[in-house]
Motif scaffolding. Structure first.
Motif, PDB file in Angstrom:
ATOM      1  N   VAL A  49       0.782  10.836   5.849  1.00 41.63           N
ATOM      2  CA  VAL A  49       0.092  11.515   4.745  1.00 41.63           C
ATOM      3  C   VAL A  49       1.108  11.983   3.709  1.00 41.63           C
ATOM      4  O   VAL A  49       2.100  12.637   4.049  1.00 41.63           O
ATOM      5  N   GLN A  50       0.857  11.682   2.451  1.00 42.90           N
ATOM      6  CA  GLN A  50       1.763  12.072   1.370  1.00 42.90           C
ATOM      7  C   GLN A  50       1.361  13.437   0.808  1.00 42.90           C
ATOM      8  O   GLN A  50       0.171  13.738   0.655  1.00 42.90           O
ATOM      9  N   TYR A  51       2.360  14.238   0.482  1.00 42.45           N
ATOM     10  CA  TYR A  51       2.103  15.575  -0.037  1.00 42.45           C
ATOM     11  C   TYR A  51       3.315  16.059  -0.804  1.00 42.45           C
ATOM     12  O   TYR A  51       4.399  15.469  -0.747  1.00 42.45           O
ATOM     13  N   GLN A  52       3.112  17.152  -1.520  1.00 36.72           N
ATOM     14  CA  GLN A  52       4.208  17.842  -2.209  1.00 36.72           C
ATOM     15  C   GLN A  52       4.170  19.304  -1.779  1.00 36.72           C
ATOM     16  O   GLN A  52       3.098  19.926  -1.761  1.00 36.72           O
ATOM     17  N   ARG A  73       4.107  23.124  -1.821  1.00 37.70           N
ATOM     18  CA  ARG A  73       3.489  24.084  -2.730  1.00 37.70           C
ATOM     19  C   ARG A  73       2.254  23.506  -3.418  1.00 37.70           C
ATOM     20  O   ARG A  73       1.189  24.098  -3.379  1.00 37.70           O
ATOM     21  N   GLU A  74       2.384  22.306  -4.045  1.00 38.58           N
ATOM     22  CA  GLU A  74       1.247  21.743  -4.779  1.00 38.58           C
ATOM     23  C   GLU A  74       0.150  21.252  -3.845  1.00 38.58           C
ATOM     24  O   GLU A  74      -1.029  21.432  -4.117  1.00 38.58           O
ATOM     25  N   GLY A  75       0.533  20.582  -2.737  1.00 42.15           N
ATOM     26  CA  GLY A  75      -0.468  20.182  -1.778  1.00 42.15           C
ATOM     27  C   GLY A  75      -0.510  18.702  -1.474  1.00 42.15           C
ATOM     28  O   GLY A  75       0.387  17.932  -1.827  1.00 42.15           O
ATOM     29  N   ILE A  76      -1.597  18.284  -0.819  1.00 41.95           N
ATOM     30  CA  ILE A  76      -1.768  16.932  -0.303  1.00 41.95           C
ATOM     31  C   ILE A  76      -2.415  16.054  -1.368  1.00 41.95           C
ATOM     32  O   ILE A  76      -3.355  16.473  -2.057  1.00 41.95           O
ATOM     33  N   GLN A  77      -1.920  14.837  -1.487  1.00 48.59           N
ATOM     34  CA  GLN A  77      -2.475  13.893  -2.452  1.00 48.59           C
ATOM     35  C   GLN A  77      -3.696  13.205  -1.842  1.00 48.59           C
ATOM     36  O   GLN A  77      -3.637  12.691  -0.727  1.00 48.59           O
ATOM     37  N   VAL A  78      -4.815  13.186  -2.587  1.00 46.42           N
ATOM     38  CA  VAL A  78      -6.024  12.507  -2.129  1.00 46.42           C
ATOM     39  C   VAL A  78      -6.585  11.642  -3.249  1.00 46.42           C
ATOM     40  O   VAL A  78      -6.297  11.861  -4.428  1.00 46.42           O
ATOM     41  N   ASN A  79      -7.427  10.665  -2.874  1.00 45.70           N
ATOM     42  CA  ASN A  79      -8.136   9.889  -3.886  1.00 45.70           C
ATOM     43  C   ASN A  79      -9.482  10.550  -4.165  1.00 45.70           C
ATOM     44  O   ASN A  79      -9.770  11.644  -3.665  1.00 45.70           O
ATOM     45  N   ASP A  80     -10.319   9.885  -4.937  1.00 45.48           N
ATOM     46  CA  ASP A  80     -11.581  10.500  -5.367  1.00 45.48           C
ATOM     47  C   ASP A  80     -12.579  10.642  -4.228  1.00 45.48           C
ATOM     48  O   ASP A  80     -13.582  11.350  -4.353  1.00 45.48           O
ATOM     49  N   LEU A  81     -12.312   9.985  -3.087  1.00 47.29           N
ATOM     50  CA  LEU A  81     -13.170  10.122  -1.915  1.00 47.29           C
ATOM     51  C   LEU A  81     -12.634  11.159  -0.944  1.00 47.29           C
ATOM     52  O   LEU A  81     -13.187  11.344   0.151  1.00 47.29           O
ATOM     53  N   ALA A  82     -11.533  11.832  -1.319  1.00 50.92           N
ATOM     54  CA  ALA A  82     -10.852  12.857  -0.509  1.00 50.92           C
ATOM     55  C   ALA A  82     -10.018  12.263   0.613  1.00 50.92           C
ATOM     56  O   ALA A  82      -9.572  12.988   1.509  1.00 50.92           O
ATOM     57  N   GLY A 117      -1.854   7.397   1.912  1.00 53.39           N
ATOM     58  CA  GLY A 117      -1.025   6.988   3.036  1.00 53.39           C
ATOM     59  C   GLY A 117      -1.779   6.786   4.323  1.00 53.39           C
ATOM     60  O   GLY A 117      -1.356   6.012   5.189  1.00 53.39           O
ATOM     61  N   ASN A 118      -2.904   7.504   4.507  1.00 53.35           N
ATOM     62  CA  ASN A 118      -3.686   7.335   5.736  1.00 53.35           C
ATOM     63  C   ASN A 118      -5.166   7.517   5.393  1.00 53.35           C
ATOM     64  O   ASN A 118      -5.653   8.655   5.310  1.00 53.35           O
TER      65      ASN A 118
END
Length: 537
Positions: free
Chosen positions: A352-355, A357-366, A370-371
């Motif tokens: 799972v990709q994240y940054q 403080r900013e948080g986890i990256q998701v697409n429009d379906l949540a 990465g997974n």
């Protein structure tokens, strides 16, 4: 359905000194009175491990985190036939129940009562003996009401839906496995088809000389106060900052809010009229505003073991246009934003990709980047509004998408937001002409003020307005801002209209009960209709 355990191993006992120390140090909940003990027995039972003796070999859905996002994900999926589990590391109910929406509104309701008492003579009521705020009883009331609400979020209630509840810290160990670390050192490995990360967020603490050593307060421990601080300094001017500033000022504290720049509502694209009304209202409540940046914090006296012994701090404030000033306070409330809880979750092992403080990256379906079998909702997600109802709505979206092959989109959500000051401040969509311009949208603005609203006049609250923004030349609503006593109730009508493509004309044609403050929403619609009236030549 697997056999569920009927109860936790043991319970929290009011006044038990060892348990009180544990609750304070590990869970940041005190005092351990009858109400907090009852709260913890719901949301973090003592020595609790898991609700079932027979975990599923593989779960259809596992939620990590037991705030609104995790609770809705696990409960709704279980009710719809899924093998579901919830992993709760801290307090079920998350920030909202324990240190956010619920306790803050408990204090705001008391503050509003004080405000009305202050204006008693306006209603023809004489109070020759005056009034006195008993802060200890105010906080006891808050704890009692919070406990009354807590069963809806407690472990027992979640188990009753058929979901398994695991109390411990959940960490991914692979793309489809999670290891739960329990407080007694035991570990439980769970396998899943789909997982939801709902680990929430926490206060963002600025890098300010002296702050890390100071006994500052955030929303995470503010509601444990047992003695009203004589003086409070608030860093920040967002929702938490202003709600609590007004509350504590009305309860009797001398409150100063530090505003870094002229943008009172944190955004240069906010509504200037709303900002001015709200600032004036807070100042009338006793709040003082100081423009400038905090430069350093000096601890004069640390907090002792006695809850009546309050710390003493000095905040040095500076700006380009004035000399530095020093503000002393017994409570320094840091409310300068939020950051995501994404550390130590094993996100790398899950792909799972994240940054930070900013948080986890998701697409429009949540789905996480990465997974695609791992979803994320709420405050731990980058770029979404950090609101309880957003977490809950995203969780519904995830259950639908992950288990039923649907394609509900985050971008389809229409999200209202409310600050529960007096008056309330509510927005939805593009909430100012400036915000619309930033997005490249030309708008027509329709405004109905409360100065002529009969209900507001009768209640002595006729300061405020409803503004609705429509795409230029049409009645398509793209946003709204409301400042009114019932703004949080009024904004829902506009949100419904936006979600279902109902135009402003229809709102103007809808009969509203008289007398209501909500007629201001209709007033904007009538303005639109009047512009389009046919006229006799």
């Amino acid at each position: 359905m697997p056999t569920q355990r009927s109860s936790a191993v043991s319970t929290w006992i009011p006044g038990d000194p060892d348990q009180e120390k544990e609750a304070k140090e590990k869970l940041e909940i005190w005092p351990l009175d009858e109400y907090n003990a009852a709260l913890l027995n719901e949301v973090h039972p003592y020595n609790y491990i898991q609700s079932t003796d027979t975990p599923h070999e593989i779960y259809d859905l596992i939620a990590i985190g037991s705030g609104a996002g995790g609770l809705v994900s696990s409960k709704q999926s279980a009710r719809r036939g899924a093998k579901s589990a919830l992993i709760s590391a801290h307090l079920a109910g998350g920030d909202c129940l324990n240190v956010g929406c619920v306790p803050s509104k408990g204090l705001l309701s008391v503050a509003k009562a004080v405000s009305q008492i202050r204006r008693a003579s306006d209603y023809g009521i004489d109070l020759p003996g005056g009034y006195q705020v008993n802060f200890k009883k105010v906080m006891e009331r808050m704890r009692r009401l919070r406990t009354k609400i807590s069963p809806a979020d407690g472990h027992a209630g979640t188990s009753q839906t058929g979901a398994h509840v695991y109390q411990g810290f959940g960490r991914f160990t692979g793309p489809d496995t999670i290891e739960v670390h329990h407080s007694n050192g035991a570990k439980t490995t769970l396998k899943f088809r789909k997982a939801v990360i709902a680990t929430g967020g926490r206060p963002s603490i600025p890098s300010l000389p002296g702050l890390s050593e100071a006994p500052y307060t955030t929303n995470e421990n503010l509601f444990n106060l047992e003695v009203l601080p004589p003086r409070m300094v608030v860093l920040g001017s967002g929702v938490i900052a202003l709600e609590m500033a007004q509350s504590f000022a009305l309860l009797g504290s001398s409150v100063t809010v530090l505003v870094r720049n002229e943008h009172f509502l944190k955004s240069k694209h906010g509504d200037d009229e709303a900002a001015q009304i709200l600032q004036t209202a807070l100042e009338e409540s006793g709040v003082t505003f100081v423009t400038g940046s905090a430069k350093r914090v000096t601890t004069i006296r640390q907090r002792g073991d006695d809850p009546k012994e309050q710390p003493l701090m000095k905040v040095t404030v500076g700006s380009d246009s004035a000399d530095d000033i020093d503000l002393e306070c017994e409570c320094l409330l840091v409310a300068t934003g939020r950051e995501a809880n994404v550390e130590n979750l094993g996100l790398e092992e899950a792909g799972v990709q994240y940054q930070a403080r900013e948080g986890i990256q998701v697409n429009d379906l949540a789905q996480t980047t990465g997974n695609p079998n791992v979803y994320a909702v709420g405050d731990c997600v980058a770029g979404v509004p950090r609101l309880t109802h957003v977490s809950g709505e995203m969780a519904k979206l995830v259950v639908q998408n992950s288990l039923f092959d649907d394609n509900w989109k985050i971008s389809s959500l229409v999200v209202p937001a409310v600050m529960y000051t007096e008056p309330e401040y509510a927005t939805v969509g593009l909430h100012s002409a400036s915000a619309a311009e930033k997005e490249g949208v030309e708008v027509d603005t329709y405004r109905a003020g409360l100065e002529h609203n009969d209900r507001a006049i009768l209640e002595g609250t006729n300061v405020g307005f409803c503004k609705i923004f429509c795409r230029k030349g049409t009645d398509e609503i793209v946003g709204a801002t409301i400042v009114a006593e019932r703004a949080g109730e009024m904004i829902n009508e506009i949100s419904l209209a936006m979600k279902n493509s109902i135009g402003l004309r229809a709102i103007g044609r809808n009969i509203h009960a008289y007398p209501t403050t909500g007629e201001a929403v209709m007033g904007c619609g009538i303005q639109y209709i009047n512009l389009k009236w046919k006229r006799l030549d």
